[in-house]
Scaffold this active site. Structure first.
Site, PDB file in Angstrom:
ATOM      1  N   CYS A   1       0.821  -0.204  -9.232  1.00  0.00           N
ATOM      2  CA  CYS A   1       1.956   0.346  -8.480  1.00  0.00           C
ATOM      3  C   CYS A   1       3.183   0.557  -9.347  1.00  0.00           C
ATOM      4  CB  CYS A   1       2.290  -0.553  -7.302  1.00  0.00           C
ATOM      5  SG  CYS A   1       2.617  -2.247  -7.799  1.00  0.00           S
TER       6      CYS A   1
ATOM      7  N   GLU B   1       5.668  -3.259   0.638  1.00  0.00           N
ATOM      8  CA  GLU B   1       5.571  -3.130  -0.822  1.00  0.00           C
ATOM      9  C   GLU B   1       4.850  -1.817  -1.084  1.00  0.00           C
ATOM     10  OE1 GLU B   1       6.649  -5.213  -3.270  1.00  0.00           O
ATOM     11  OE2 GLU B   1       7.468  -6.747  -1.943  1.00  0.00           O
TER      12      GLU B   1
ATOM     13  N   GLY C   1       0.840  -1.198   0.000  1.00  0.00           N
ATOM     14  CA  GLY C   1       0.000   0.000   0.000  1.00  0.00           C
ATOM     15  C   GLY C   1       0.868   1.238   0.000  1.00  0.00           C
TER      16      GLY C   1
ATOM     17  N   GLY D   1       2.519   2.529   5.503  1.00  0.00           N
ATOM     18  CA  GLY D   1       3.717   1.695   5.687  1.00  0.00           C
ATOM     19  C   GLY D   1       4.451   2.074   6.966  1.00  0.00           C
TER      20      GLY D   1
HETATM   21  P1  NAD Z   1      -5.435   0.897   0.671  1.00  0.00           P
HETATM   22  O1  NAD Z   1      -6.074   2.197   0.988  1.00  0.00           O
HETATM   23  O2  NAD Z   1      -6.267  -0.266   0.291  1.00  0.00           O
HETATM   24  O3  NAD Z   1      -4.513   0.541   1.905  1.00  0.00           O
HETATM   25  C1  NAD Z   1      -3.757  -0.649   1.958  1.00  0.00           C
HETATM   26  C2  NAD Z   1      -4.105  -1.403   3.213  1.00  0.00           C
HETATM   27  O4  NAD Z   1      -3.740  -0.621   4.348  1.00  0.00           O
HETATM   28  C3  NAD Z   1      -5.574  -1.729   3.355  1.00  0.00           C
HETATM   29  O5  NAD Z   1      -5.726  -3.091   3.688  1.00  0.00           O
HETATM   30  C4  NAD Z   1      -6.038  -0.806   4.454  1.00  0.00           C
HETATM   31  O6  NAD Z   1      -7.087  -1.351   5.228  1.00  0.00           O
HETATM   32  C5  NAD Z   1      -4.794  -0.626   5.286  1.00  0.00           C
HETATM   33  N1  NAD Z   1      -4.796   0.632   6.019  1.00  0.00           N
HETATM   34  C6  NAD Z   1      -5.235   1.837   5.575  1.00  0.00           C
HETATM   35  N2  NAD Z   1      -5.055   2.782   6.528  1.00  0.00           N
HETATM   36  C7  NAD Z   1      -4.490   2.163   7.589  1.00  0.00           C
HETATM   37  C8  NAD Z   1      -4.056   2.589   8.885  1.00  0.00           C
HETATM   38  N3  NAD Z   1      -4.145   3.855   9.278  1.00  0.00           N
HETATM   39  N4  NAD Z   1      -3.520   1.669   9.709  1.00  0.00           N
HETATM   40  C9  NAD Z   1      -3.392   0.382   9.318  1.00  0.00           C
HETATM   41  N5  NAD Z   1      -3.779  -0.074   8.109  1.00  0.00           N
HETATM   42  C10 NAD Z   1      -4.339   0.790   7.271  1.00  0.00           C
HETATM   43  O7  NAD Z   1      -4.401   1.045  -0.532  1.00  0.00           O
HETATM   44  P2  NAD Z   1      -3.490   2.298  -0.914  1.00  0.00           P
HETATM   45  O8  NAD Z   1      -2.479   2.529   0.138  1.00  0.00           O
HETATM   46  O9  NAD Z   1      -4.317   3.416  -1.400  1.00  0.00           O
HETATM   47  O10 NAD Z   1      -2.760   1.636  -2.176  1.00  0.00           O
HETATM   48  C11 NAD Z   1      -2.181   2.411  -3.138  1.00  0.00           C
HETATM   49  C12 NAD Z   1      -0.687   2.541  -2.863  1.00  0.00           C
HETATM   50  O11 NAD Z   1      -0.135   1.244  -2.760  1.00  0.00           O
HETATM   51  C13 NAD Z   1       0.059   3.211  -3.972  1.00  0.00           C
HETATM   52  O12 NAD Z   1       1.063   4.014  -3.406  1.00  0.00           O
HETATM   53  C14 NAD Z   1       0.673   2.058  -4.725  1.00  0.00           C
HETATM   54  O13 NAD Z   1       1.823   2.383  -5.460  1.00  0.00           O
HETATM   55  C15 NAD Z   1       0.969   1.111  -3.628  1.00  0.00           C
HETATM   56  N6  NAD Z   1       1.012  -0.247  -4.144  1.00  0.00           N
HETATM   57  C16 NAD Z   1       2.185  -0.911  -4.092  1.00  0.00           C
HETATM   58  C17 NAD Z   1       2.240  -2.188  -4.614  1.00  0.00           C
HETATM   59  C18 NAD Z   1       3.493  -2.986  -4.591  1.00  0.00           C
HETATM   60  O14 NAD Z   1       3.422  -4.183  -4.879  1.00  0.00           O
HETATM   61  N7  NAD Z   1       4.636  -2.420  -4.249  1.00  0.00           N
HETATM   62  C19 NAD Z   1       1.096  -2.770  -5.162  1.00  0.00           C
HETATM   63  C20 NAD Z   1      -0.080  -2.052  -5.173  1.00  0.00           C
HETATM   64  C21 NAD Z   1      -0.117  -0.785  -4.646  1.00  0.00           C
END
Ligand code: NAD
Length: 444
Positions: free
Chosen positions: A251, A217, A195, A200
């Site tokens: 991503c 990731e 995410g 992270g």
């Molecule tokens: P998202 O909003 O679905 O969040 C990811 C996860 O984090 C979810 O399961 C969510 O419930 C959890 N989460 C959200 N807020 C939280 C908190 N405060 N505390 C704990 N957990 C929490 O997804 P996103 O972050 O919007 O995803 C998009 C980002 O992810 C982009 O930056 C993208 O580049 C990156 N991404 C990376 C990869 C990779 O493989 N490296 C793949 C896909 C997406």
């Protein structure tokens, strides 16, 4: 299918139950691991229609794309793992120094215990189940947390996973921040998070309380450099296929393009033509063009359109969460679209003098998850390989490196830490234990 499906179990009790299972040793034998992988494969192939329907509901994904980038991606990963797992797990002998004369030494992979996998919404099947497959292959119990922003897919996976897999060792917890926060308060043996970098940091802080290792990731702005010796039509065709897949919500999608002024001009025209070629004059009507995941992201993306001049696209419809595949020219390095990862169907082109300036541009920013270079010059390609740092590096083809199962997939610096896929998932979800065997002294 198993009948035993625990109902809304408190999170602490659920993790304790999985830990008890792990402690019995049940998840360690190769047979258990391969059986789980076969079951996971069956889950995917027997429920293609339900999964594709959920992906359409969440992201407007077309059927073919859903099968290719979510379902079959994981099927291929499982097949590759089943083919090689025994060989990957084989203990590796290590030479012993002279002072240990008769001893033998080896490394062996031990499962870690109970692993937490937290997935995002953009490839909600692939990005949950690929790490789950790796964690199971390495002999762990797993808690899987799908993204609440892809609720239809989350619901299907929450129904299917405990039904197909050993539900004493694999559990799904659905929910958002509250549930994930509660999960992160538990002690896990590894946390695998995909995410954004802000969350992270939350994950890593929580894991630090338990000295739990993490894989992060993350994302970032993945640059593309297009050299003047390339064919703009073919480069454009490949860029459009990689950038606008899943409406740019990938991503490793190309985030922005760097090219010299003449190449940029030719490429802009070629990109406009390639968009029309792939999605027709009205991409809103193209069955294989996805929608933006929610209104918050839609509004954010529409706000970035003013950063340059659209040579193609720019159209949008909030009610449909539709944003046309858009290419922007005349974009300044400090424009809003260059301040954050775009994560949507907007491709800015920026002008640089040539490879030197492009390398300096990339090195002046955070290390990206991917970097793509189109150049006929071996010297230019070598320079990018040696003088820049990124999670992955693709010459001539965006996105494809992550479909090579023997390559590690992961970021560096701001784009993440750790990697997975294939044997790298075994590395991530195992402890490589050092073992020394000196013959025991015999009793007199
Ligand atoms: P998202 O909003 O679905 O969040 C990811 C996860 O984090 C979810 O399961 C969510 O419930 C959890 N989460 C959200 N807020 C939280 C908190 N405060 N505390 C704990 N957990 C929490 O997804 P996103 O972050 O919007 O995803 C998009 C980002 O992810 C982009 O930056 C993208 O580049 C990156 N991404 C990376 C990869 C990779 O493989 N490296 C793949 C896909 C997406």
């Amino acid at each position: 299918m198993n009948d035993h499906v625990p109902a809304a179990e408190p999170i602490g009790a659920l993790v304790a139950r999985l830990r008890d299972t792990f402690r019995t040793g049940r998840t360690r034998p190769l047979e258990w691991r391969t059986a789980q992988l076969h079951r996971l494969r069956a889950l995917l192939t027997e429920n293609r229609a339900d999964l594709a329907e959920a992906l359409r509901a969440d992201l407007g994904k077309g059927e073919q794309e859903a099968q290719r980038t979510d379902v079959d991606f994981v099927v291929r990963e499982i097949d590759h793992t089943l083919e090689h797992l025994a060989e990957w797990l084989r203990p590796e002998p290590a030479p012993v120094p002279a002072h240990l004369g008769g001893a033998v030494a080896r490394t062996q992979y031990d499962p870690l215990g109970v692993v937490l996998v937290i997935a995002p919404w953009n490839y909600p099947v692939q990005l949950l189940l690929t790490p789950v497959a790796g964690a199971l292959a390495a002999g762990n119990a797993v808690v899987a947390k799908p993204s609440e922003l892809a609720p239809a897919t989350s619901a299907v996976l929450a129904r299917l996973l405990p039904a197909y897999l050993d539900s004493d060792a694999v559990a799904v917890v659905e929910g958002g921040v509250a549930e994930t926060t509660e999960l992160l308060a538990q002690r896990f043996d590894h946390v695998f998070y995909t995410g954004n970098g802000a969350v992270g940091r939350v994950v890593m802080r929580a894991a630090a309380e338990h000295l739990t290792p993490v894989t992060l990731e993350l994302g970032g702005k993945s640059p593309v450099f297009v050299d003047r010796d390339t064919d703009p039509e073919e480069v454009a065709r490949r860029l459009v296929a990689g950038k606008f897949l899943n409406a740019g919500q990938t991503c490793v999608a190309p985030d922005y393009v760097l090219a010299d002024p003449a190449t940029a001009a030719a490429l802009a025209q070629a990109l406009a033509a390639a968009v029309e070629d792939r999605y027709g004059a009205d991409p809103a009507a193209a069955p294989h063009y996805s929608r933006i995941v929610n209104e918050r992201h839609f509004d954010r993306l529409v706000g970035l359109l003013g950063s340059g001049r659209a040579v193609v696209g720019g159209g949008h419809d909030r009610a449909e969460r539709y944003l046309a595949p858009t290419v922007l020219t005349g974009v300044a390095p400090d424009a809003p679209v260059m301040q954050e990862e775009i994560f949507g169907p907007i491709l800015p082109i920026l002008e640089v003098a040539g490879p030197d300036e492009a390398i300096a541009f990339v090195n002046g920013r955070e290390k990206p998850l991917a970097l793509y270079v189109f150049s006929g010059s071996a010297q230019v390609r070598r320079r990018f390989a040696e003088e820049t740092s990124s999670g992955g590096l693709g010459f001539g083809l965006p996105l494809a490196h992550l479909t090579v199962p023997d390559l590690p997939f992961g970021g560096v610096g701001e784009s993440g830490m750790g990697s997975y896929h294939g044997r790298y998932s075994i590395e991530t979800f195992s402890h490589r234990k050092a073992v020394l065997e000196e013959p025991a002294p015999a009793a007199c």
